[in-house]
Design an enzyme around this catalytic site. Structure first.
Site, PDB file in Angstrom:
ATOM      1  N   PRO A   2       0.778  -0.937   0.617  1.00 23.40           N
ATOM      2  CA  PRO A   2      -0.062   0.025   0.262  1.00 23.40           C
ATOM      3  C   PRO A   2       1.088   0.998  -0.029  1.00 23.40           C
ATOM      4  O   PRO A   2       1.628   1.284   0.729  1.00 23.40           O
ATOM      5  CB  PRO A   2      -0.855   0.407   1.024  1.00 23.40           C
ATOM      6  CG  PRO A   2      -1.024  -1.594   1.424  1.00 23.40           C
ATOM      7  CD  PRO A   2       0.298  -2.134   1.541  1.00 23.40           C
ATOM      8  N   GLU A   3       0.869   2.116  -1.135  1.00 21.77           N
ATOM      9  CA  GLU A   3       1.603   3.776  -1.153  1.00 21.77           C
ATOM     10  C   GLU A   3       0.715   4.663  -0.715  1.00 21.77           C
ATOM     11  O   GLU A   3      -0.760   4.278   0.166  1.00 21.77           O
ATOM     12  CB  GLU A   3       2.441   3.831  -2.024  1.00 21.77           C
ATOM     13  CG  GLU A   3       2.823   2.116  -2.936  1.00 21.77           C
ATOM     14  CD  GLU A   3       3.838   3.242  -4.004  1.00 21.77           C
ATOM     15  OE1 GLU A   3       4.135   4.388  -4.136  1.00 21.77           O
ATOM     16  OE2 GLU A   3       4.492   2.326  -4.849  1.00 21.77           O
ATOM     17  N   HIS A  90      -4.375 -14.561  10.108  1.00 27.84           N
ATOM     18  CA  HIS A  90      -3.482 -13.386   9.739  1.00 27.84           C
ATOM     19  C   HIS A  90      -3.991 -12.141  10.395  1.00 27.84           C
ATOM     20  O   HIS A  90      -3.960 -11.179  10.338  1.00 27.84           O
ATOM     21  CB  HIS A  90      -2.858 -12.978   8.567  1.00 27.84           C
ATOM     22  CG  HIS A  90      -2.013 -14.297   7.760  1.00 27.84           C
ATOM     23  ND1 HIS A  90      -0.970 -14.553   8.053  1.00 27.84           N
ATOM     24  CD2 HIS A  90      -2.315 -15.022   6.441  1.00 27.84           C
ATOM     25  CE1 HIS A  90      -0.946 -15.512   7.884  1.00 27.84           C
ATOM     26  NE2 HIS A  90      -1.489 -16.140   6.315  1.00 27.84           N
ATOM     27  N   ARG A 109       1.909 -10.956   6.076  1.00 31.51           N
ATOM     28  CA  ARG A 109       3.567 -11.151   5.643  1.00 31.51           C
ATOM     29  C   ARG A 109       4.017 -10.199   7.812  1.00 31.51           C
ATOM     30  O   ARG A 109       4.826 -10.230   8.000  1.00 31.51           O
ATOM     31  CB  ARG A 109       4.512  -9.964   5.244  1.00 31.51           C
ATOM     32  CG  ARG A 109       3.901 -10.278   3.148  1.00 31.51           C
ATOM     33  CD  ARG A 109       4.652  -9.977   2.758  1.00 31.51           C
ATOM     34  NE  ARG A 109       3.562 -10.032   1.258  1.00 31.51           N
ATOM     35  CZ  ARG A 109       4.509  -9.946   0.001  1.00 31.51           C
ATOM     36  NH1 ARG A 109       5.128  -8.568  -0.335  1.00 31.51           N
ATOM     37  NH2 ARG A 109       3.633 -10.041  -1.326  1.00 31.51           N
ATOM     38  N   LYS A 150      22.517  18.412  -6.133  1.00 32.51           N
ATOM     39  CA  LYS A 150      22.570  17.478  -5.770  1.00 32.51           C
ATOM     40  C   LYS A 150      22.554  16.380  -7.352  1.00 32.51           C
ATOM     41  O   LYS A 150      22.055  16.644  -8.120  1.00 32.51           O
ATOM     42  CB  LYS A 150      20.502  16.527  -6.343  1.00 32.51           C
ATOM     43  CG  LYS A 150      20.103  17.253  -4.411  1.00 32.51           C
ATOM     44  CD  LYS A 150      21.090  17.077  -2.857  1.00 32.51           C
ATOM     45  CE  LYS A 150      20.512  17.536  -1.758  1.00 32.51           C
ATOM     46  NZ  LYS A 150      20.193  18.663  -1.120  1.00 32.51           N
TER      47      LYS A 150
END
Length: 269
Positions: A2-3, A90, A109, A150
């Protein structure tokens, strides 16, 4: 994984169910997540949840005495279910609410986290983070200043949480394509004009993903169990070797910072 859009969609999904509700009990079935769940998390019992706040990819359940800080990790999800729902494999944490519902955390996980942050303190995981990408603090002038001189690749710069939070791999690929920027280009070599455009594209791509309910690839489902649909609008991510949607040239896929990076060698420069 998930972002930011998936986490924001989860926040919006659970908020109507938990805000204003009293937590009657915290059930911890497995405390061995990315970090051990602290016993202090049970301080939330008897407290009213006033707000659900997102900071980067963390969700904070706010009460009068502190925050439960939640990270979904690589495969975690939060669901609203009726109290007494069958416990599945889970299902590691339940927040039992006085209204007869539960907020359930499932994480195959176990790379997510449940942490405790007392009122008036900053948790170490939230310190030194950059601005939110959808906020006014993240703007073209800010990115120009951060990119100046940079040598780091521009893709790696915008994925650095010290620079801006929550621009994960999927959305970095998509935003750089939309802005026509080679992801390998040293940040300091990208023009000011293109950096301003990149900020706008990051905001646009993230907003679209939130509206579409996130991007379902393998693990993510939002709070009501429905998948996100932004994957159907991806332009380059996961499409290495396929024709560029703009020019028809084959898209190139490389590893950059150990992450899959797809771009068009003709359109992005």
């Amino acid at each position: 994984m998930p972002e930011l859009p998936e986490v924001e969609v989860t926040r919006m999904g659970i908020t109507p169910h938990v805000v204003g509700q009293t937590v009657t009990k915290i059930i911890i079935r497995n405390s061995r997540l990315r970090w051990p769940i602290p016993e202090a998390i049970k301080n939330i019992e008897g407290q009213v949840i006033h707000k659900v706040v997102r900071r980067a990819k963390y969700l904070l359940l706010e009460t009068d005495i502190g925050y439960a800080v939640v990270h979904l990790g690589m495969s975690g999800s939060l669901r609203i279910l009726p109290a007494g729902s069958v416990v599945e494999k889970h299902d590691h944490v339940d927040v039992v609410l006085a209204c007869g519902e539960i907020l359930r955390y499932n994480d195959p996980r176990r790379f997510g986290a449940w942490l405790w942050q007392p009122i008036g303190e900053d948790h170490p995981v939230l310190e030194k983070m950059g601005p939110e990408p959808l906020s006014d603090d993240f703007n073209g002038d800010y990115l120009v200043a951060k990119a100046k001189a940079k040598r780091k690749a521009i893709k790696l710069l915008i994925m650095d949480n010290h620079v801006v939070v929550g621009v994960g791999n999927i959305y970095a690929n998509e935003s750089l394509f939309a802005a026509g920027i080679d992801p390998q280009c040293p940040a300091g070599k990208v023009s000011s004009q293109k950096l301003h455009l990149l900020v706008n594209e990051i905001k646009t791509v993230l907003h679209k993903a939130i509206v579409q309910g996130g991007t379902t690839l393998k693990d993510f489902k939002n709070a009501d169990g429905k998948p996100g649909y932004f994957a159907q609008e991806l332009q380059v991510y996961g499409k290495g070797g396929q024709p560029c949607p703009r020019c028809g040239e084959l898209l190139t896929e490389i590893k950059l910072g150990q992450r899959a990076t797809v771009f068009c060698g003709k359109c992005q420069y």
